[in-house]
Design an enzyme around this catalytic site. Structure first.
Site, short mmCIF file in Angstrom:
data_model
loop_
_atom_site.label_atom_id
_atom_site.label_comp_id
_atom_site.label_asym_id
_atom_site.label_seq_id
_atom_site.Cartn_x
_atom_site.Cartn_y
_atom_site.Cartn_z
N HIS A 164 0.75 -1.38 -0.17
CA HIS A 164 0.00 -0.02 0.08
C HIS A 164 0.67 1.18 -0.29
CE1 HIS A 164 -4.20 -2.10 1.52
NE2 HIS A 164 -3.81 -2.02 0.42
N HIS B 264 -12.72 -8.29 -5.94
CA HIS B 264 -12.12 -6.73 -5.57
C HIS B 264 -11.20 -6.38 -6.77
CE1 HIS B 264 -10.21 -3.80 -3.14
NE2 HIS B 264 -9.16 -4.42 -2.65
N GLU C 283 -8.43 -4.21 -6.52
CA GLU C 283 -7.29 -3.67 -6.22
C GLU C 283 -6.32 -4.64 -6.88
OE1 GLU C 283 -6.41 -3.00 -2.16
OE2 GLU C 283 -4.70 -1.68 -2.55
N ASP D 99 -3.71 -6.18 -6.41
CA ASP D 99 -2.94 -7.21 -5.89
C ASP D 99 -3.74 -8.66 -6.27
OD1 ASP D 99 -4.35 -6.08 -4.27
OD2 ASP D 99 -3.62 -7.05 -2.32
N HIS E 18 -12.48 -3.54 1.50
CA HIS E 18 -12.19 -2.28 2.00
C HIS E 18 -12.30 -1.19 0.89
CE1 HIS E 18 -7.66 -1.96 0.85
NE2 HIS E 18 -8.07 -3.22 0.30
N ASP F 105 -10.09 -9.71 0.64
CA ASP F 105 -9.14 -9.34 1.99
C ASP F 105 -9.41 -9.27 3.18
OD1 ASP F 105 -7.24 -8.00 0.41
OD2 ASP F 105 -8.07 -6.16 -0.34
N TYR G 188 -2.84 -6.71 10.25
CA TYR G 188 -3.56 -6.38 9.17
C TYR G 188 -4.73 -5.80 9.29
CZ TYR G 188 -5.92 -8.10 4.62
OH TYR G 188 -6.20 -8.16 3.44
N HIS H 286 -5.30 -13.17 1.25
CA HIS H 286 -3.92 -12.99 1.71
C HIS H 286 -3.62 -14.02 2.83
CE1 HIS H 286 -2.91 -9.36 -0.59
NE2 HIS H 286 -4.15 -8.95 -0.12
FE1 FEO Z 1 -7.34 -4.65 -1.12
FE2 FEO Z 1 -5.39 -7.20 -1.12
O1 FEO Z 1 -6.21 -6.03 -1.65
#
Ligand code: FEO
Length: 395
Positions: A24, A80, A82, A84, A146, A165, A193, A226
């Site tokens: 991030h 999601h 994002e 990643d 998120h 996430d 986290y 993750h």
């Molecule tokens: Fe919000 Fe693991 O990306």
């Protein structure tokens, strides 16, 4: 990481990122690396739930190939946007151009604004279902857990929740399940986290957990995007999230300071002694020397925060300033907060620290303590008393 069967017909095909140390945009240090998890569900139809960071696309594809040819994939569930979790989409879609991507309306917009792909996209919302054969996937929108586009995917036949996430950990491990890894390290990473990513979203998280509970859906396994999969006791991480989201704290104080020539550090140490003498556990950190992610984690369940800085150009020092900007964004609620620092002539650090957190809506409960140059014996007593009285404010 090769493809690993996590349930009959369901494979973990994601990748481990052992080397990543910043996440991030350097707001989060990942000392134990991370993983980008992706789940392949093989039924009459084949679905892939989430992809991985773009630089690992080939590894994802090789993992998928261990189970099926990528051109057999019928659906890609994009929980999601994002990168990643979506970065491998452009490479993957070249191999399965007819696959349909499913996600929320905001996911559709977000993926387009990242990759500009001409992809077949089906918008789904809470309650929508996708029949794969023996299995069904159902979707629960999870905006702001998120990102606005976020979504959970649930497989009722396996009581398997894939919440992207949520419930994740930045924790690279050759093991895939919670019961296979060191429990202290696992919970430490899960708490880190939550503290560094999800802290400001507590009310949204509580509502989402309540919604899941009201749906009465059994959850035997939580496979996040993750870290490791929760299978031994999913309720453990759900209950931890409830506790963190409610802002449940302990009688602990985190003191975070930055010092120019050591006077503010003298104050910090004496304040710490005063607080300890009141029977409160204290953690003391020099923010210029300490991993910020670690300090934030310790703050999550601490009831009191004390911030210190020497004055420089009528302002606080730069490392504590950067740290407080992060704290402001986390919007901590219901904490006792105080400030202290040494100055030479005009002062200003204490006021600037207070203003920074007030801007973020913090409830500032204790007036600051400023001392000129180096504290003498009487002033050190005042520091002790400041810490002692502050500790007595904690419930
Ligand atoms: Fe919000 Fe693991 O990306």
């Amino acid at each position: 990481m090769s493809a690993i069967k996590i349930l009959p017909g369901i494979y973990s095909v994601g990748v481990l990122d052992w080397g990543v140390r910043n996440f991030h945009g350097h707001t989060y240090t990942t000392q134990r690396g991370s993983s980008y998890n992706s789940y392949l569900i093989v039924d009459e139809k084949i679905a892939l739930v989430d992809t991985v960071l773009g630089s690992f696309a080939q590894e994802l594809i090789e993992n998928i190939k261990e189970v099926v040819s990528p051109d057999k994939i019928d659906y890609i569930i994009a929980n999601h946007v994002e990168t990643d979790h979506s970065g491998a989409l452009p490479s993957l879609m070249q191999l399965c151009p007819k696959a349909k991507i499913l996600g929320t309306a905001k996911c559709k917009d977000g993926l387009y604004k990242h990759y500009y792909g001409d992809w077949d996209f089906q918008v789904v919302k809470t309650g929508d279902k996708l029949k794969l054969g023996k299995r069904t996937l159902s979707f629960v929108e999870a905006p702001m857990i998120h990102w606005p586009d976020s979504m959970f995917t649930y497989c009722p036949e396996d009581a398997l929740l894939m919440p992207n996430d949520a419930f994740g950990q930045h924790y690279a491990s050759s093991e895939r399940f919670d019961d296979q890894v060191d429990q202290c390290s696992l919970m430490e990473e899960a708490e880190k986290y939550y503290a560094n990513i999800l802290w400001p979203l507590g009310s949204v998280i509580l509502k989402k957990i309540e919604q899941l509970q009201s749906l009465g859906i059994p959850i035997k396994m939580i496979a996040p995007s993750h870290g490791v999969i929760w299978r031994s006791e999913p309720a453990k991480i759900i209950n931890s999230y409830i506790s963190w989201a409610k802002g449940q704290t302990e009688k602990k104080i985190v003191i975070a300071y930055e010092t120019m020539w050591g006077a503010t550090e003298k104050m910090a140490r004496k304040i710490s002694e005063g607080a300890s003498a009141a029977g409160v556990e204290v953690k003391l950190y020099n923010v210029a020397e300490t991993d910020r992610t670690e300090i934030i984690t310790r703050m999550l369940t601490a009831q009191g925060f004390l911030f210190g800085s020497s004055t420089h150009d009528n302002d606080m020092l730069p490392n504590i300033a950067a740290f407080l900007e992060i704290v402001k964004g986390l919007k901590p609620k219901g904490r006792q907060v105080g400030f202290f620092g040494s100055y030479g002539w005009a002062g200003g650090a204490v006021k600037e620290m207070q203003e920074t957190l007030k801007d973020g809506g913090a409830d500032i409960s204790v007036a600051g303590l400023s001392i000129k140059y180096v504290p003498d014996k009487e002033e050190l007593k005042a520091c002790f008393e400041f810490g002692n009285q502050f500790a007595k404010l904690l419930r």
